[in-house]
Design an enzyme around this catalytic site. Structure first.
Site, PDB file in Angstrom:
ATOM      1  N   SER A  49      -3.054  -1.708  -3.716  1.00 16.07           N
ATOM      2  CA  SER A  49      -4.273  -0.957  -3.475  1.00 16.07           C
ATOM      3  C   SER A  49      -4.127   0.094  -2.371  1.00 16.07           C
ATOM      4  CB  SER A  49      -5.392  -1.931  -3.066  1.00 16.07           C
ATOM      5  OG  SER A  49      -5.081  -2.565  -1.827  1.00 16.07           O
ATOM      6  N   LYS A  73      -6.569   3.077   6.340  1.00 15.20           N
ATOM      7  CA  LYS A  73      -7.067   2.651   5.030  1.00 15.20           C
ATOM      8  C   LYS A  73      -8.564   2.371   5.117  1.00 15.20           C
ATOM      9  CE  LYS A  73      -6.121  -0.768   1.377  1.00 15.20           C
ATOM     10  NZ  LYS A  73      -5.259  -1.900   0.945  1.00 15.20           N
ATOM     11  N   SER A 117       0.009  -5.279  -2.087  1.00 10.91           N
ATOM     12  CA  SER A 117      -0.629  -3.970  -1.953  1.00 10.91           C
ATOM     13  C   SER A 117      -0.104  -3.098  -0.820  1.00 10.91           C
ATOM     14  CB  SER A 117      -2.149  -4.142  -1.791  1.00 10.91           C
ATOM     15  OG  SER A 117      -2.721  -4.573  -3.002  1.00 10.91           O
TER      16      SER A 117
END
Length: 486
Positions: free
Chosen positions: A156, A79, A180
């Site tokens: 997210s 990420k 998330s």
């Protein structure tokens, strides 16, 4: 040779160990698939072809020398919130631009220590602020389940979830501030765990809300998630919130079963207007655990109804403080103005997206003189009550079962103009962040449109092993085998 990209992390590690294929071969398979599929999904914002192949060759050499690590040769996605030395880390924000850190996050350092290979950086909501991966400066991520319908993969960590679901990596790192990891896992038919606050070091992870942020993995099944988490965890002297506790063999707990465990079902999670299919899935989960030997007990978490408003005071308040460092002076992009203040204002106006600006404004407001006591202080008191609710619940149960999200994946753009509706995606997940508890999402069924739905298991602090045992039992009973129609 079978399609190496469809292997689970565990089966890939087994194959590498047996010599069925090399790390370079499986890495090349993933890179080729990313090049072919990523344009449709936008899951990766940066593909590190050269580094991945170099890492894979080095991994093959270590394995040949008998020095294989726990993740030796496994290609992973990272990420964009995790600092990767020498490679762009932008938190998917314009304000960081082409920032390339001179240091590595502790979590990714742990993965490289164990022999993993980096395929690239994964898309996400800007500074992890969002529930649909639409606030990214690189554009939204598309859910691989029904590409033509342009559905959200959640946020997210939408890039992480989309990449894992589409077989564009064996597993991925992610972060969870209010859901998330778990909500994107639910939307994409993957498994995601947010461990106990402090299990994974936050050092080198771009901060959103420091008392809530926690790293964790998204993977294809429960065992893979357990393998990933063991490598990601560990005490870090560079992070004052890092817990100095042993890291158990999480994978060993997955198959231990739930016989004798008490599973709590909180009445407050039965929301008005909750879709029947979510209610049915929840009941299926209850029945599966009961059949596996667990005892189901009703519990109450009375302050749950205050969790969302509490979260959306605490998180923006911490964000407004953390994001004050992005001023265009030391790193990232800068827009010059007529003086220092004008430069700050223009830089931040151009660099931050609308959602980030909204949360900074909310956070600054609730921390301002005259409103601190009325909002922020009161929110912290409610947060303490939420933790007390869980503490009382643990007197009656060993883990808690709830839905992960109030719906399946929805179309991109559907909720973007209504922040309140978007924030409601976190209704089942924010309590664990506020209380610092571990939570895991397991795919357990599909809705009427064939889209995946997840069940969430919440556990006691530092009791991820029970979490994995319950999740493993649900996974076995659900027998979720559906795949995206790429």
């Amino acid at each position: 040779m079978t399609d190496l990209t469809k292997l689970t992390l565990k089966s890939a590690l087994d194959g590498l160990s047996k010599g069925d294929f090399t790390s370079l071969e499986i890495t090349d398979a993933f890179l080729n698939k990313i090049d072919a599929i990523n344009p449709k999904l936008n899951a990766y914002t940066l593909v590190t072809h050269e580094k991945a192949r170099e890492d894979a060759k080095a991994s093959d050499a270590r394995r040949a020398a008998g020095n294989a690590g726990a993740l030796e040769g496994a290609p992973l996605g990272i990420k964009d919130l995790f600092a990767t030395k020498g490679y762009r880390t932008a938190a998917c924000s314009k304000i960081l631009g082409e920032f390339k850190p001179e240091y590595e996050s502790t979590v990714t350092s742990n993965l490289w220590r164990d022999g993993a290979v980096m395929l690239g950086k994964l898309n996400m909501d800007e500074f992890a602020m969002g529930s649909s991966n639409e606030t990214s400066a690189y554009g939204p991520v598309v859910n691989p389940w029904q590409v033509e319908k342009k559905l959200t993969p959640g946020g997210s960590s939408g890039g992480s979830a989309s990449a894992v679901a589409a077989d564009l990596c064996l597993a991925a790192t992610a972060t969870d501030t209010g859901g998330s990891i778990r909500q994107p896992a639910s939307f994409t038919g993957t498994v995601g765990i947010k461990p106990t606050y402090g299990r994974c070091s936050r050092w080198g992870i771009v901060a959103f809300a420091s008392s809530l942020d926690q790293a964790g993995p998204i993977a294809k099944d429960v065992t893979d998630t357990a393998i990933m988490l063991k490598s990601m965890c560990g005490h870090d002297i560079k992070d004052s919130t890092s817990l100095n506790v042993p890291v158990p063999d999480f994978a060993a707990a997955v198959s231990r079963g739930v016989k004798g465990l008490k599973i709590g079902v909180p009445k407050e999670y039965r929301l008005d207007g909750m879709p029947e299919e979510i209610e049915k899935l929840w009941q299926d989960g209850i029945n599966w655990l009961k059949e596996a030997g667990a005892e189901i007990v009703d519990i109450s978490l009375p302050h749950t109804k205050y969790a969302l408003p509490t979260y959306y005071i605490v998180a923006p308040a911490e964000a407004s403080s953390n994001l004050a460092r992005y001023d265009g002076m030391r790193f990232g992009n800068r827009v010059d103005g007529k003086d220092l203040i004008d430069t700050y204002e223009k830089t931040r106006a151009a660099g931050f997206g609308a959602e980030v600006q909204r949360r900074i404004l909310i956070g600054t407001y609730v921390l301002s003189a005259g409103y601190y006591d009325a909002y922020y202080l009161k929110a912290q008191k409610v947060r303490a009550r939420i933790l007390e609710d869980f503490t009382k619940a643990w007197e009656k149960c060993d883990a808690i079962l709830t839905p992960t999200a109030p719906s399946a994946a929805f179309p991109l753009g559907q909720k973007q103009t209504d922040p309140i509706q978007m924030y409601l995606n976190d209704v089942f997940t924010v309590t664990t962040n506020l209380a610092g508890l571990p939570g895991i999402s397991v795919p357990a069924g599909v809705d009427v449109n064939g889209l995946p739905l997840g069940l969430q298991v919440i556990g006691k602090a530092l009791d991820e092993e029970t979490l994995f045992a319950v999740a493993g039992s649900i996974e076995k009973a659900a027998n979720f085998t559906a795949k995206p129609n790429l």
